[in-house]
Design a protein around this motif. Structure first.
Motif, PDB file in Angstrom:
ATOM      1  N   MET A  87      -9.062 -24.101  32.433  1.00 42.35           N
ATOM      2  CA  MET A  87      -8.239 -23.141  31.689  1.00 42.35           C
ATOM      3  C   MET A  87      -7.536 -23.805  30.514  1.00 42.35           C
ATOM      4  N   PHE A  88      -7.517 -23.104  29.382  1.00 41.72           N
ATOM      5  CA  PHE A  88      -6.907 -23.577  28.140  1.00 41.72           C
ATOM      6  C   PHE A  88      -5.444 -23.132  28.083  1.00 41.72           C
ATOM      7  N   ASN A  89      -4.557 -24.081  27.699  1.00 41.84           N
ATOM      8  CA  ASN A  89      -3.131 -23.772  27.635  1.00 41.84           C
ATOM      9  C   ASN A  89      -2.485 -24.411  26.408  1.00 41.84           C
ATOM     10  N   VAL A  90      -1.698 -23.634  25.669  1.00 37.80           N
ATOM     11  CA  VAL A  90      -0.811 -24.137  24.618  1.00 37.80           C
ATOM     12  C   VAL A  90       0.506 -23.373  24.701  1.00 37.80           C
ATOM     13  N   LYS A  91       1.572 -23.911  24.060  1.00 42.59           N
ATOM     14  CA  LYS A  91       2.871 -23.238  24.063  1.00 42.59           C
ATOM     15  C   LYS A  91       3.106 -22.473  22.774  1.00 42.59           C
ATOM     16  N   GLN A  92       3.221 -23.187  21.656  1.00 41.01           N
ATOM     17  CA  GLN A  92       3.531 -22.505  20.409  1.00 41.01           C
ATOM     18  C   GLN A  92       3.020 -23.302  19.218  1.00 41.01           C
ATOM     19  N   ARG A  93       2.786 -22.576  18.123  1.00 43.51           N
ATOM     20  CA  ARG A  93       2.390 -23.239  16.882  1.00 43.51           C
ATOM     21  C   ARG A  93       3.587 -23.996  16.330  1.00 43.51           C
ATOM     22  N   ILE A  94       3.366 -25.251  15.915  1.00 46.96           N
ATOM     23  CA  ILE A  94       4.447 -26.065  15.354  1.00 46.96           C
ATOM     24  C   ILE A  94       4.173 -26.481  13.911  1.00 46.96           C
ATOM     25  N   ASP A  95       2.937 -26.295  13.443  1.00 44.69           N
ATOM     26  CA  ASP A  95       2.620 -26.634  12.051  1.00 44.69           C
ATOM     27  C   ASP A  95       1.287 -25.991  11.694  1.00 44.69           C
ATOM     28  N   SER A  96       1.100 -25.682  10.419  1.00 43.73           N
ATOM     29  CA  SER A  96      -0.176 -25.140   9.963  1.00 43.73           C
ATOM     30  C   SER A  96      -0.224 -25.188   8.450  1.00 43.73           C
ATOM     31  N   ILE A  97      -1.441 -25.199   7.929  1.00 49.77           N
ATOM     32  CA  ILE A  97      -1.705 -25.077   6.493  1.00 49.77           C
ATOM     33  C   ILE A  97      -2.844 -24.079   6.322  1.00 49.77           C
ATOM     34  N   ASN A  98      -2.629 -23.099   5.427  1.00 49.17           N
ATOM     35  CA  ASN A  98      -3.634 -22.086   5.105  1.00 49.17           C
ATOM     36  C   ASN A  98      -4.037 -21.261   6.316  1.00 49.17           C
ATOM     37  N   MET A  99      -3.078 -21.019   7.224  1.00 47.32           N
ATOM     38  CA  MET A  99      -3.312 -20.163   8.386  1.00 47.32           C
ATOM     39  C   MET A  99      -2.428 -18.918   8.302  1.00 47.32           C
ATOM     40  N   THR A 100      -2.933 -17.807   8.834  1.00 49.48           N
ATOM     41  CA  THR A 100      -2.122 -16.608   8.958  1.00 49.48           C
ATOM     42  C   THR A 100      -1.502 -16.567  10.353  1.00 49.48           C
ATOM     43  N   ASP A 101      -0.613 -15.611  10.577  1.00 51.27           N
ATOM     44  CA  ASP A 101      -0.017 -15.441  11.905  1.00 51.27           C
ATOM     45  C   ASP A 101      -0.823 -14.493  12.776  1.00 51.27           C
ATOM     46  N   LYS A 102      -1.928 -14.017  12.257  1.00 50.20           N
ATOM     47  CA  LYS A 102      -2.734 -13.061  12.998  1.00 50.20           C
ATOM     48  C   LYS A 102      -3.484 -13.751  14.138  1.00 50.20           C
ATOM     49  N   TYR A 103      -3.349 -13.206  15.334  1.00 52.85           N
ATOM     50  CA  TYR A 103      -4.050 -13.722  16.515  1.00 52.85           C
ATOM     51  C   TYR A 103      -3.705 -15.184  16.789  1.00 52.85           C
ATOM     52  N   LEU A 104      -2.438 -15.482  16.943  1.00 51.84           N
ATOM     53  CA  LEU A 104      -2.029 -16.840  17.272  1.00 51.84           C
ATOM     54  C   LEU A 104      -2.637 -17.275  18.605  1.00 51.84           C
ATOM     55  N   LEU A 105      -3.007 -18.556  18.683  1.00 52.77           N
ATOM     56  CA  LEU A 105      -3.550 -19.077  19.942  1.00 52.77           C
ATOM     57  C   LEU A 105      -2.586 -18.878  21.098  1.00 52.77           C
ATOM     58  N   SER A 106      -1.296 -18.979  20.840  1.00 47.00           N
ATOM     59  CA  SER A 106      -0.297 -18.937  21.901  1.00 47.00           C
ATOM     60  C   SER A 106       0.108 -17.528  22.300  1.00 47.00           C
ATOM     61  N   ASP A 107      -0.389 -16.504  21.612  1.00 51.67           N
ATOM     62  CA  ASP A 107       0.031 -15.130  21.866  1.00 51.67           C
ATOM     63  C   ASP A 107      -0.761 -14.551  23.034  1.00 51.67           C
ATOM     64  N   THR A 108      -0.221 -14.647  24.238  1.00 53.10           N
ATOM     65  CA  THR A 108      -0.924 -14.174  25.434  1.00 53.10           C
ATOM     66  C   THR A 108      -0.977 -12.658  25.511  1.00 53.10           C
ATOM     67  N   ARG A 109      -0.224 -11.972  24.638  1.00 55.04           N
ATOM     68  CA  ARG A 109      -0.244 -10.505  24.649  1.00 55.04           C
ATOM     69  C   ARG A 109      -1.491  -9.953  23.967  1.00 55.04           C
ATOM     70  N   ASP A 110      -2.135 -10.729  23.128  1.00 51.58           N
ATOM     71  CA  ASP A 110      -3.300 -10.239  22.408  1.00 51.58           C
ATOM     72  C   ASP A 110      -4.561 -10.482  23.227  1.00 51.58           C
ATOM     73  N   PHE A 111      -5.408  -9.447  23.325  1.00 57.68           N
ATOM     74  CA  PHE A 111      -6.589  -9.563  24.182  1.00 57.68           C
ATOM     75  C   PHE A 111      -7.638 -10.511  23.637  1.00 57.68           C
ATOM     76  N   ARG A 112      -7.455 -11.002  22.395  1.00 57.12           N
ATOM     77  CA  ARG A 112      -8.416 -11.952  21.841  1.00 57.12           C
ATOM     78  C   ARG A 112      -7.922 -13.396  21.896  1.00 57.12           C
ATOM     79  N   SER A 113      -6.667 -13.617  22.232  1.00 55.10           N
ATOM     80  CA  SER A 113      -6.143 -14.978  22.293  1.00 55.10           C
ATOM     81  C   SER A 113      -6.784 -15.752  23.436  1.00 55.10           C
ATOM     82  N   MET A 114      -7.035 -17.027  23.225  1.00 50.86           N
ATOM     83  CA  MET A 114      -7.675 -17.854  24.244  1.00 50.86           C
ATOM     84  C   MET A 114      -6.680 -18.524  25.180  1.00 50.86           C
TER      85      MET A 114
END
Length: 480
Positions: A380-407
């Protein structure tokens, strides 16, 4: 220049002997077409190759080929075959085509010297046209103190490069003692077999660093390389520099072993290069080789996924993804079992994802709290929160467990083991549908193991609204 095919990797980078003073040009009289000439001559330093159209006593078109003074040779063009025509050019055997005559066929091999009787260096003037599966060969031997050569075309699968045992003979003072040996060379460029060619030695790749010892003494690690890429041949120079290197052993203050790439940075400021190192993962007593990025954002990253050219198929079985596949020098998947051993809940890790698009733009995403759960939970894949990014949007964050597409919180799935969260009738197995093992939810916010050069090789936070495909991906981790 004539067309060349893709020859096998043993073709050497060659350096001609110093006796060559000028161009090598075709040299024939009264041939019906320049490309049919099968003799050559060495021109002077101030000469160029020439092809001149003429007519024989029967009024037939013929050609005279050879060398001409650069200062007086001038091109004369004519579309009428009965008018004067002359070509002057300044590359080897460039006078093989002139005045609208046909070029060499595109499907032949190199033009090679062809002297079956032993001749002194530089005195072979006959040539032949090799087949597509052939290369040039030259063999030298010492005959009564003189080094003489034969030359010909040879098939790739029978042609070898080697030095044969020394025989007695006088030494040529212009060459090293290697000239007194028999020699045989194979090469694939035009006229490269005029005698035995000297090949300078070049270093092969460094080996991986040796492991740090389990005790503090001795406190050094080493690596080595061999002069074999290629080795010196036919009097070529040996490799310059050291074959071995040692540096202080980078171990923790309590002399514990290196567990991942980040441990290399502890203790001193040595500029560790990116590459392959041996480590002892936290959950394992055996050493393993891993690929380390020692430059990005201070280095210390352990790479577990890397894609850049589509040369490796990623639509693989669950067992393949558990064991790992690819190579450190090419596209690469570490393997879920090793990833779990190195990035379990033993400590807090940071995940970094580096990406680029086919238009050349790039970006990265960094998350805290990365870890992989055990095989019983399908890695199982686990992360907590985004802490840095470049040229990324906030759409479908990896850490967003509420979205059915998040991993986040998803198990790993492949075409032969369906562990995703999709329960729709139209989608039974995300991995089977999209082609590639991944932490699918229902189904994808990201799929960096999807088929290359398709939109299933995907990371929506980076590609949101973009019509360009992903070009490269690299996933790696280090302790926070």
């Amino acid at each position: 220049m004539m067309f060349k095919g893709n020859w096998i990797e043993f073709v050497l980078q060659l350096t001609l002997l110093d006796h060559v003073s000028g161009l090598t040009c075709l040299y024939c009289s009264n041939v019906i077409a320049p490309r049919l000439c099968k003799r050559v001559m060495e021109c002077g330093a101030d000469e160029v190759c020439e092809a001149q159209r003429s007519f024989n006593e029967f009024g037939e078109t013929t050609y005279n080929l050879g060398c001409s003074q650069r200062s007086i040779c001038q091109n004369v063009t004519s579309s009428n075959q009965y008018s004067p025509c002359r070509k002057c050019c300044d590359t080897d055997i460039c006078n093989h085509v002139a005045c609208g005559e046909q070029d060499y066929p595109s499907d032949i091999g190199p033009v090679c010297y062809n002297c079956q009787s032993h001749t002194p260096l530089g005195r072979c003037h006959d040539i032949e046209f090799c087949g597509k599966e052939q290369v040039c060969q030259s063999t030298g031997r010492n005959v009564f103190g003189d080094v003489l050569y034969t030359s010909q075309c040879a098939f790739i699968h029978t042609c070898h490069v080697n030095n044969e045992p020394s025989i007695i003979g006088k030494r040529d003072p212009a060459r090293s003692s290697e000239v007194n040996r028999h020699c045989r060379v194979c090469c694939s460029s035009d006229l490269c077999n005029n005698g035995c060619i000297s090949v300078d030695g070049m270093w092969g790749d460094w080996s991986a660093w040796s492991n740090c010892p389990q005790t503090c003494d001795p406190a050094a690690i080493t690596r080595s390389r061999s002069c074999n890429n290629p080795p010196p041949n036919n009097g070529g120079n040996p490799c310059q520099g050291a074959s071995d290197e040692s540096i202080p052993c980078q171990i923790a203050p309590n002399c514990s072993l290196i567990h991942d790439c980040s441990d290399l940075r502890r203790g001193n400021s040595y500029d560790w290069p990116s590459g392959v190192y041996h480590v002892f993962p936290n959950n394992s007593e055996s050493e393993v080789a891993v690929l380390c990025d020692m430059k990005t954002d201070g280095g210390g990253w352990t790479i577990f996924q890397h894609r850049f050219d589509g040369s490796i198929a990623f639509n693989r079985s669950y067992d393949d993804y558990v064991d790992g596949f690819g190579s450190f020098a090419g596209e690469y998947w570490m393997g879920l079992n090793l990833l779990y051993n190195m990035a379990s809940a033993y400590q807090n890790y940071t995940l970094r994802v580096d990406l680029s698009l086919s238009d050349g733009s790039s970006g990265y995403d960094v998350y805290s709290g990365f870890w992989i759960r055990s095989p019983a939970y399908k890695y199982m894949f686990n992360v907590k929160q985004r802490i840095d990014s470049i040229n990324m949007t906030d759409k479908y964050l990896l850490s967003d467990t509420r979205d059915f597409r998040s991993m986040n919180g998803c198990n790993f799935s492949t075409y032969d083991q369906d562990n995703d969260n999709s329960d729709r009738d139209s989608i039974n197995n995300c991995a089977e549908l999209f082609g590639g093992g991944w932490w699918y939810n229902d189904c994808m916010f990201a799929d960096l193991n999807g088929p290359y050069d398709t939109y299933y090789f995907y990371y929506s936070s980076f590609q949101d609204g973009s019509s360009y495909k992903l070009e490269t991906s690299k996933m790696m981790f280090r302790p926070t």
